[in-house]
Design an enzyme around this catalytic site. Structure first.
Site, PDB file in Angstrom:
ATOM      1  N   SER A 196     158.526 122.322 -38.037  1.00  0.00           N
ATOM      2  CA  SER A 196     157.546 121.588 -38.826  1.00  0.00           C
ATOM      3  C   SER A 196     156.906 122.536 -39.825  1.00  0.00           C
ATOM      4  O   SER A 196     156.695 123.713 -39.521  1.00  0.00           O
ATOM      5  CB  SER A 196     156.473 120.976 -37.923  1.00  0.00           C
ATOM      6  OG  SER A 196     155.467 120.346 -38.685  1.00  0.00           O
ATOM      7  N   ARG A 197     156.585 121.994 -40.996  1.00  0.00           N
ATOM      8  CA  ARG A 197     155.901 122.819 -41.990  1.00  0.00           C
ATOM      9  C   ARG A 197     154.415 122.962 -41.690  1.00  0.00           C
ATOM     10  O   ARG A 197     153.762 123.857 -42.208  1.00  0.00           O
ATOM     11  CB  ARG A 197     156.079 122.228 -43.389  1.00  0.00           C
ATOM     12  CG  ARG A 197     157.490 122.360 -43.934  1.00  0.00           C
ATOM     13  CD  ARG A 197     157.633 121.722 -45.292  1.00  0.00           C
ATOM     14  NE  ARG A 197     157.472 120.262 -45.215  1.00  0.00           N
ATOM     15  CZ  ARG A 197     157.576 119.457 -46.270  1.00  0.00           C
ATOM     16  NH1 ARG A 197     157.817 119.961 -47.467  1.00  0.00           N
ATOM     17  NH2 ARG A 197     157.432 118.150 -46.118  1.00  0.00           N
TER      18      ARG A 197
ATOM     19  N   ILE B 275     154.022 110.249 -34.922  1.00  0.00           N
ATOM     20  CA  ILE B 275     154.962 109.630 -33.983  1.00  0.00           C
ATOM     21  C   ILE B 275     155.423 110.630 -32.928  1.00  0.00           C
ATOM     22  O   ILE B 275     155.618 110.282 -31.768  1.00  0.00           O
ATOM     23  CB  ILE B 275     156.167 109.005 -34.731  1.00  0.00           C
ATOM     24  CG1 ILE B 275     156.988 108.137 -33.783  1.00  0.00           C
ATOM     25  CG2 ILE B 275     157.043 110.075 -35.359  1.00  0.00           C
ATOM     26  CD1 ILE B 275     156.285 106.910 -33.294  1.00  0.00           C
TER      27      ILE B 275
ATOM     28  N   ASP C   6     159.314  99.287 -42.564  1.00  0.00           N
ATOM     29  CA  ASP C   6     159.177 100.358 -41.578  1.00  0.00           C
ATOM     30  C   ASP C   6     158.789  99.767 -40.218  1.00  0.00           C
ATOM     31  O   ASP C   6     159.448 100.055 -39.209  1.00  0.00           O
ATOM     32  CB  ASP C   6     158.154 101.398 -42.046  1.00  0.00           C
ATOM     33  CG  ASP C   6     157.934 102.495 -41.021  1.00  0.00           C
ATOM     34  OD1 ASP C   6     158.697 103.472 -41.031  1.00  0.00           O
ATOM     35  OD2 ASP C   6     156.998 102.365 -40.204  1.00  0.00           O
TER      36      ASP C   6
ATOM     37  N   LYS D  61     163.879 105.942 -35.643  1.00  0.00           N
ATOM     38  CA  LYS D  61     164.195 104.787 -36.487  1.00  0.00           C
ATOM     39  C   LYS D  61     163.413 104.864 -37.799  1.00  0.00           C
ATOM     40  O   LYS D  61     162.311 105.428 -37.814  1.00  0.00           O
ATOM     41  CB  LYS D  61     163.924 103.476 -35.762  1.00  0.00           C
ATOM     42  CG  LYS D  61     162.433 103.204 -35.481  1.00  0.00           C
ATOM     43  CD  LYS D  61     161.731 102.525 -36.643  1.00  0.00           C
ATOM     44  CE  LYS D  61     160.254 102.505 -36.471  1.00  0.00           C
ATOM     45  NZ  LYS D  61     159.536 102.000 -37.653  1.00  0.00           N
TER      46      LYS D  61
END
Length: 303
Positions: free
Chosen positions: A35-36, A13, A167, A89
């Site tokens: 971010s990992r 996303i 979702d 969201k």
């Protein structure tokens, strides 16, 4: 002069929507990522939010686009560090945690924006305006897509907090709660749970106001993202997730769809005004569905 923003969660996303929206905006520039595993070329990257907050006090805004279950801890850390926060969201895994974040932002004089990208679809505002004075007789939502295409291999969507078919379904509910001139509430639901999963893969909902919704995550081929609103003066049809609009069978001309650009413009506006925007109406409907819904066991699902 544009404002630096940090983007947390560099996944599908973020790559598909957030990065292009930030890059095209005069209000923002991407100053850091957290971010990992993901990264953005030529942008400073961190693997933890605490390190980023400590290292980059110059970044006043944090945009969170990681899954809902871990999002609260990241938002809490950002607000405690005095940063404004934008939430992808759904804004959290539970209503209670978002209420907590809203209170934190209010106490600190910060902006919290619970964004609903489908509300920024180009057909939604004109649909709301047309329906404002109409007598509505029936509403039906048909929201179907292929989870394998939109969440390939992402098992978290079927884990507690992942919401399953809600979702995408919550996108429809965000439009519904935006365009109707009067609120509706859920009265009944059936939820289809795969035998090996913790969240539903399909759902049928019934609301007051002769309003119904069908959500399905197993549709193959092009997605169906439609809302039909029947009124005493004709039927309004929103298609393709709100990016097309017809009234009485006649197409309504619309500008180019730029949902996420609209969200980042709204975030800039909220900060300038010193306000938050945290509407939880779509999430209330989902919570009610899990409370009232009759569970139906469906076939096992695997990616």
């Amino acid at each position: 002069m544009s404002t630096p923003v940090a983007l947390v969660g560099i996944g599908k996303i973020a790559e598909d929507q957030h990065l292009p929206a930030i890059a095209s905006s005069d209000d923002w520039h991407l100053a850091a990522t957290v971010s990992r595993s993901g990264s953005v070329p030529d942008v400073e990257g961190f693997t933890g939010i605490e390190e980023m907050l400590a290292t980059r006090p110059d970044i006043p805004v944090i945009s969170l686009c990681l899954p809902p279950a871990p999002r609260f801890a990241y938002a809490q850390a950002a607000l405690e560090a005095g940063r404004h926060v934008m939430l992808e969201k759904p804004p959290g895994a539970t209503l209670a945690e978002v209420h907590t974040l809203a209170a934190m932002a209010r106490e600190r004089g910060l902006t919290l924006f619970a964004s609903w990208h489908s509300r920024a679809a180009c057909g939604v505002a004109p649909a709301r305006e047309w329906l404002a004075d109409k007598r509505i007789t029936r509403v039906h939502i048909d929201w179907q897509e292929d989870v394998r295409e939109w969440h390939p291999g992402q098992d978290w969507v079927f884990e507690p907090g992942g919401m399953g078919v809600f979702d995408p379904g919550i996108n429809a509910l965000s439009i519904l709660t935006e365009i109707l001139p009067h609120p509706v509430h859920l009265t009944a639901a059936t939820l289809d749970f795969p035998a090996n999963r913790a969240t539903p893969i399909a759902a049928n909902l019934r609301f007051t106001g002769n309003t119904t919704a069908h959500f399905n995550w197993l549709q193959e081929g092009p997605p169906t993202w439609d809302i039909d609103v029947e009124t005493s003066e004709g039927t309004l049809h929103l298609g393709k997730g709100g990016s097309t609009l017809s009234i009485g069978g006649a197409d309504h001309p619309l500008p180019r769809n730029t949902e996420y650009a609209g969200l980042y413009a709204r975030m800039a506006e909220c900060i300038a005004l010193g306000i938050s925007d945290v509407d939880l109406a779509p999430m209330v409907h989902v919570a009610d569905a899990f409370t009232l819904g009759q569970r139906v066991e469906a076939a096992e699902f695997s990616f």
